[in-house]
Design an enzyme around this catalytic site. Structure first.
Site, mmCIF file in Angstrom:
data_model
loop_
_atom_site.group_PDB
_atom_site.id
_atom_site.type_symbol
_atom_site.label_atom_id
_atom_site.label_comp_id
_atom_site.label_asym_id
_atom_site.label_seq_id
_atom_site.Cartn_x
_atom_site.Cartn_y
_atom_site.Cartn_z
ATOM 1 N N THR A 1 82.536 -117.781 8.421
ATOM 2 C CA THR A 1 81.125 -117.714 8.793
ATOM 3 C C THR A 1 80.873 -118.757 9.880
ATOM 4 O O THR A 1 81.153 -119.943 9.685
ATOM 5 C CB THR A 1 80.252 -118.007 7.561
ATOM 6 O OG1 THR A 1 80.596 -117.056 6.560
ATOM 7 C CG2 THR A 1 78.774 -117.921 7.897
ATOM 8 N N LEU B 1 74.798 -115.071 8.707
ATOM 9 C CA LEU B 1 73.937 -116.195 8.320
ATOM 10 C C LEU B 1 72.632 -115.680 7.719
ATOM 11 O O LEU B 1 72.138 -116.187 6.717
ATOM 12 C CB LEU B 1 73.620 -117.074 9.539
ATOM 13 C CG LEU B 1 74.781 -117.823 10.174
ATOM 14 C CD1 LEU B 1 74.289 -118.670 11.339
ATOM 15 C CD2 LEU B 1 75.477 -118.721 9.157
ATOM 16 N N CYS C 1 78.654 -121.753 0.135
ATOM 17 C CA CYS C 1 78.116 -121.171 1.369
ATOM 18 C C CYS C 1 76.601 -121.145 1.543
ATOM 19 O O CYS C 1 76.126 -121.351 2.660
ATOM 20 C CB CYS C 1 78.675 -119.765 1.541
ATOM 21 S SG CYS C 1 80.457 -119.812 1.820
HETATM 22 P P1 NAD Z 1 88.535 -122.231 1.485
HETATM 23 O O1 NAD Z 1 88.322 -123.680 1.630
HETATM 24 O O2 NAD Z 1 88.729 -121.632 0.135
HETATM 25 O O3 NAD Z 1 89.812 -121.777 2.363
HETATM 26 C C1 NAD Z 1 89.999 -122.164 3.692
HETATM 27 C C2 NAD Z 1 91.502 -122.382 3.900
HETATM 28 O O4 NAD Z 1 91.744 -122.633 5.277
HETATM 29 C C3 NAD Z 1 92.063 -123.564 3.123
HETATM 30 O O5 NAD Z 1 93.110 -123.129 2.279
HETATM 31 C C4 NAD Z 1 92.557 -124.525 4.227
HETATM 32 O O6 NAD Z 1 93.727 -125.234 3.852
HETATM 33 C C5 NAD Z 1 92.817 -123.559 5.352
HETATM 34 N N1 NAD Z 1 92.828 -124.176 6.687
HETATM 35 C C6 NAD Z 1 91.951 -125.066 7.217
HETATM 36 N N2 NAD Z 1 92.290 -125.368 8.485
HETATM 37 C C7 NAD Z 1 93.406 -124.645 8.778
HETATM 38 C C8 NAD Z 1 94.226 -124.521 9.930
HETATM 39 N N3 NAD Z 1 93.954 -125.199 11.049
HETATM 40 N N4 NAD Z 1 95.297 -123.686 9.860
HETATM 41 C C9 NAD Z 1 95.575 -122.996 8.726
HETATM 42 N N5 NAD Z 1 94.821 -123.068 7.604
HETATM 43 C C10 NAD Z 1 93.755 -123.888 7.623
HETATM 44 O O7 NAD Z 1 87.331 -121.541 2.233
HETATM 45 P P2 NAD Z 1 86.748 -120.076 1.953
HETATM 46 O O8 NAD Z 1 85.831 -120.144 0.783
HETATM 47 O O9 NAD Z 1 87.851 -119.107 1.966
HETATM 48 O O10 NAD Z 1 85.827 -119.890 3.233
HETATM 49 C C11 NAD Z 1 86.386 -119.634 4.508
HETATM 50 C C12 NAD Z 1 85.272 -119.142 5.416
HETATM 51 O O11 NAD Z 1 84.752 -117.915 4.905
HETATM 52 C C13 NAD Z 1 84.075 -120.081 5.521
HETATM 53 O O12 NAD Z 1 83.573 -120.014 6.824
HETATM 54 C C14 NAD Z 1 83.066 -119.494 4.552
HETATM 55 O O13 NAD Z 1 81.741 -119.769 4.944
HETATM 56 C C15 NAD Z 1 83.337 -118.011 4.687
HETATM 57 N N6 NAD Z 1 83.003 -117.200 3.499
HETATM 58 C C16 NAD Z 1 83.302 -117.650 2.242
HETATM 59 C C17 NAD Z 1 83.019 -116.839 1.131
HETATM 60 C C18 NAD Z 1 83.322 -117.285 -0.282
HETATM 61 O O14 NAD Z 1 82.949 -116.573 -1.216
HETATM 62 N N7 NAD Z 1 83.972 -118.407 -0.513
HETATM 63 C C19 NAD Z 1 82.472 -115.568 1.318
HETATM 64 C C20 NAD Z 1 82.193 -115.139 2.623
HETATM 65 C C21 NAD Z 1 82.474 -115.975 3.706
HETATM 66 C C1 UGA Z 2 77.359 -115.411 -1.726
HETATM 67 C C2 UGA Z 2 76.894 -114.028 -1.252
HETATM 68 O O1 UGA Z 2 76.421 -113.294 -2.387
HETATM 69 C C3 UGA Z 2 78.037 -113.268 -0.583
HETATM 70 O O2 UGA Z 2 77.553 -112.031 -0.074
HETATM 71 C C4 UGA Z 2 78.590 -114.119 0.557
HETATM 72 O O3 UGA Z 2 79.696 -113.473 1.150
HETATM 73 C C5 UGA Z 2 79.027 -115.452 0.021
HETATM 74 O O4 UGA Z 2 77.892 -116.111 -0.630
HETATM 75 C C6 UGA Z 2 79.480 -116.400 1.088
HETATM 76 O O5 UGA Z 2 79.169 -116.234 2.238
HETATM 77 O O6 UGA Z 2 80.152 -117.350 0.652
HETATM 78 P P1 UGA Z 2 78.722 -116.352 -3.796
HETATM 79 O O7 UGA Z 2 78.174 -117.656 -3.341
HETATM 80 O O8 UGA Z 2 80.171 -116.235 -4.034
HETATM 81 O O9 UGA Z 2 78.345 -115.196 -2.724
HETATM 82 O O10 UGA Z 2 77.993 -115.900 -5.155
HETATM 83 P P2 UGA Z 2 76.544 -115.301 -5.470
HETATM 84 O O11 UGA Z 2 76.704 -114.236 -6.471
HETATM 85 O O12 UGA Z 2 75.779 -114.980 -4.251
HETATM 86 O O13 UGA Z 2 75.834 -116.516 -6.210
HETATM 87 C C7 UGA Z 2 75.453 -117.679 -5.497
HETATM 88 C C8 UGA Z 2 74.665 -118.597 -6.411
HETATM 89 O O14 UGA Z 2 73.373 -118.036 -6.690
HETATM 90 C C9 UGA Z 2 75.322 -118.821 -7.781
HETATM 91 O O15 UGA Z 2 75.158 -120.162 -8.165
HETATM 92 C C10 UGA Z 2 74.539 -117.895 -8.688
HETATM 93 O O16 UGA Z 2 74.560 -118.303 -10.034
HETATM 94 C C11 UGA Z 2 73.145 -118.014 -8.087
HETATM 95 N N1 UGA Z 2 72.245 -116.875 -8.408
HETATM 96 C C12 UGA Z 2 72.566 -115.629 -7.989
HETATM 97 C C13 UGA Z 2 71.064 -117.114 -9.083
HETATM 98 O O17 UGA Z 2 70.752 -118.262 -9.456
HETATM 99 N N2 UGA Z 2 70.219 -116.062 -9.351
HETATM 100 C C14 UGA Z 2 70.517 -114.793 -8.947
HETATM 101 O O18 UGA Z 2 69.697 -113.894 -9.215
HETATM 102 C C15 UGA Z 2 71.715 -114.573 -8.254
#
Ligand code: NAD
Ligand code: UGA
Length: 460
Positions: free
Chosen positions: A132, A221, A276
């Site tokens: 993101t 976003l 996030c």
């Molecule tokens: P994360 O911290 O779980 O994983 C990121 C990984 O990237 C780590 O394992 C880290 O070691 C690796 N990394 C960092 N720098 C690096 C480099 N230079 N080369 C190779 N590897 C490298 O993060 P995440 O939760 O997977 O999130 C990644 C992105 O996706 C973020 O921008 C986040 O906002 C977005 N995102 C996350 C979620 C979610 O549910 N966690 C959902 C949608 C989008």
């Molecule tokens: C959220 C979005 O739902 C995903 O679409 C997105 O990809 C992701 O962020 C991201 O960019 O990281 P996530 O954070 O994994 O996913 O989980 P959610 O189910 O969205 O819950 C987020 C938080 O809101 C949790 O703490 C959950 O308990 C809380 N929540 C959710 C509430 O308090 N009330 C609700 O009704 C729903």
């Protein structure tokens, strides 16, 4: 761009990169999918059945493809050189230093990755933004990538990920939509078509949505901001419910039945967590400020401030209900993960609750079926004797003055609360930060029950 040769790489094997590539590999045996990461520990764990992240169903998906067409490696340059399509899914945390500290995303990992891609590449490639990122990041990335002197051309696409933790596999296998942003140039459209073809292996075409790059970046976003905004909206109403003896569950149901509003994401809680929502909203706020849109920035900022208010309000209710002191009282926290079905504790509301209770000199007993490892790491700096970790919820409750449900784990719905009550100090308190329990039944057992957005059920 010649025909796609089927070699896909993902840089960053975390919560997004690992599951996303596993699903692509499982669904598309004709492709070779490699995941690389700077963390050798993570890569090692991906190669075992003790995966580095907990996601229901993920191990089955990984096992389908690992060793066949799914590979995990730390040799980043070799993997870059081999791949034609490179997803970048490295972390983009909030900046903690310099300009924009506390709001802007820290793009150092992204930029370093872009430079590594340039160095290691010997041919044209498609670079896909999976992380993101702030709107217009692709512009900077293209400049870094395409200022190479090797005559190599990189096409940058934005393909934000919408999966939620705890349901990642289902979300990836059956996404509401896949969004692909590209430039409207001939090379941009050709690159976009490659990515569309990859997803079309299992995602219905009508769910693959295309747009320009900036719209795709901004949609991610905005999507998180809208989701979080719904939670803050219902949480703000929960505060009013507690003052007026309205019941937030009833209000939420009544609101959600309006098909224009819809019922999802209207569950009042102790506050949203996760890596996030807060980060992405603050990123949006920062972008608005940088364009002089201060009123827009304040609007979105309030979503985060209501969330902070809600977390603080929960602790205040606890301390106030327990006769304005919790010093040396044992308080069991049921759940530490930011939501159920994940071990992730990043920005979990439980963290603030634990820290505030420790400040009040309580003895906090942390219980969670999956997240105790991360909880230990998060609370490593707590004063000695103030935090105890206990996997068994019954052992956590023994001798406690209060239970606080902070994660909506299914298992917590059916615990033997009568047995727990018997083993606790009296008067015994229960604070349901997720509104998942039968409050009348708990009151009948003898608990003083405090839920979110509902009248308290007390015995005095
Ligand atoms: P994360 O911290 O779980 O994983 C990121 C990984 O990237 C780590 O394992 C880290 O070691 C690796 N990394 C960092 N720098 C690096 C480099 N230079 N080369 C190779 N590897 C490298 O993060 P995440 O939760 O997977 O999130 C990644 C992105 O996706 C973020 O921008 C986040 O906002 C977005 N995102 C996350 C979620 C979610 O549910 N966690 C959902 C949608 C989008
Ligand atoms: C959220 C979005 O739902 C995903 O679409 C997105 O990809 C992701 O962020 C991201 O960019 O990281 P996530 O954070 O994994 O996913 O989980 P959610 O189910 O969205 O819950 C987020 C938080 O809101 C949790 O703490 C959950 O308990 C809380 N929540 C959710 C509430 O308090 N009330 C609700 O009704 C729903």
């Amino acid at each position: 761009m010649p025909r796609f040769d089927g070699r896909i790489l993902c840089i960053g094997g975390g919560h997004v990169g690992g599951p996303t590539m596993s699903v692509i590999a499982a669904r598309c045996p004709q492709y070779e999918v490699t995941v690389v990461d700077v963390s050798a520990d993570r890569i090692r764990a991906w190669q075992t059945d003790d995966l580095p992240i907990y996601e229901p169903g993920l191990l089955d998906v990984v096992r389908q493809a690992r060793g066949r067409n799914l590979f995990f490696s730390t040799d980043i340059p070799a993997a870059i050189d081999r791949a034609e399509v490179i997803f970048v899914s490295v972390n983009t945390p909030t900046k903690t230093f310099g300009e924009g500290a506390g709001k802007a995303p820290d793009l150092q990992y992204w930029e370093k990755t872009a430079r590594t891609i340039v160095e290691a590449s010997r041919g044209n490639k498609i670079v896909v933004e999976k992380s993101t990122l702030p709107v217009r990041t692709a512009h900077a990335m293209e400049r870094i990538l395409n200022s190479n002197r090797k005559g190599i051309r990189f096409e940058v696409l934005s393909n934000p990920e919408f999966l939620s933790e705890g349901t990642a596999v289902r979300d990836l296998e059956h996404p509401d939509r896949v969004l692909i942003g590209s430039h409207e140039t001939a090379t941009g459209l050709a690159a976009r078509e490659v990515l569309v073809e990859i997803y079309a292996n299992w995602v219905p075409r009508e769910r693959i949505v295309t747009s320009n790059v900036w719209s795709a970046e901004l949609s991610k976003l905005a999507s998180n901001a809208f989701l979080a905004q719904r939670i803050s909206s219902i949480n703000s109403i929960s505060a009013l419910c507690e003052k007026t003896t309205a019941d937030v569950t009833e209000v939420s149901r009544a609101i959600g039945l309006d098909s224009r509003i819809g019922k999802r994401f209207l569950e009042a809680s102790v506050g949203f967590g996760g890596s996030c929502f807060k980060k992405d909203i603050l990123n949006l706020v920062y972008i608005c400020e940088s364009y002089g849109l201060d009123d827009v920035a304040r609007y979105w900022e309030s979503v985060v401030s209501v969330n902070e208010y809600q977390k603080g309000r929960f602790v205040h209710t606890m301390v106030h209900a327990m006769f304005d002191t919790v010093a040396d009282k044992r308080i069991a926290l049921l759940g530490f993960a930011f939501k159920k079905d994940t071990a992730d504790t990043r920005e979990s509301a439980a963290l603030l609750v634990a820290r505030k209770l420790i400040e009040e000199r309580a003895v906090v007993v942390v219980s969670d079926p999956k997240a105790l490892g991360n909880a230990r790491a998060e609370l490593a700096d707590a004063p000695a004797g103030r935090v105890v970790f206990e996997a068994d919820p019954y052992a956590a409750a023994r001798g406690a003055h209060a239970l606080a449900v902070l994660t909506e784990w299914d298992a917590y719905r059916s615990l033997d609360y009568r047995a727990m009550f018997e083993s606790m100090e009296k008067p015994a308190f229960l604070f349901d930060g997720r509104n998942i329990l039968d409050h009348q039944a708990l009151h009948a057992i003898g608990f003083n029950v405090f839920a979110i957005g509902k009248p308290a059920l007390k015995h005095f």
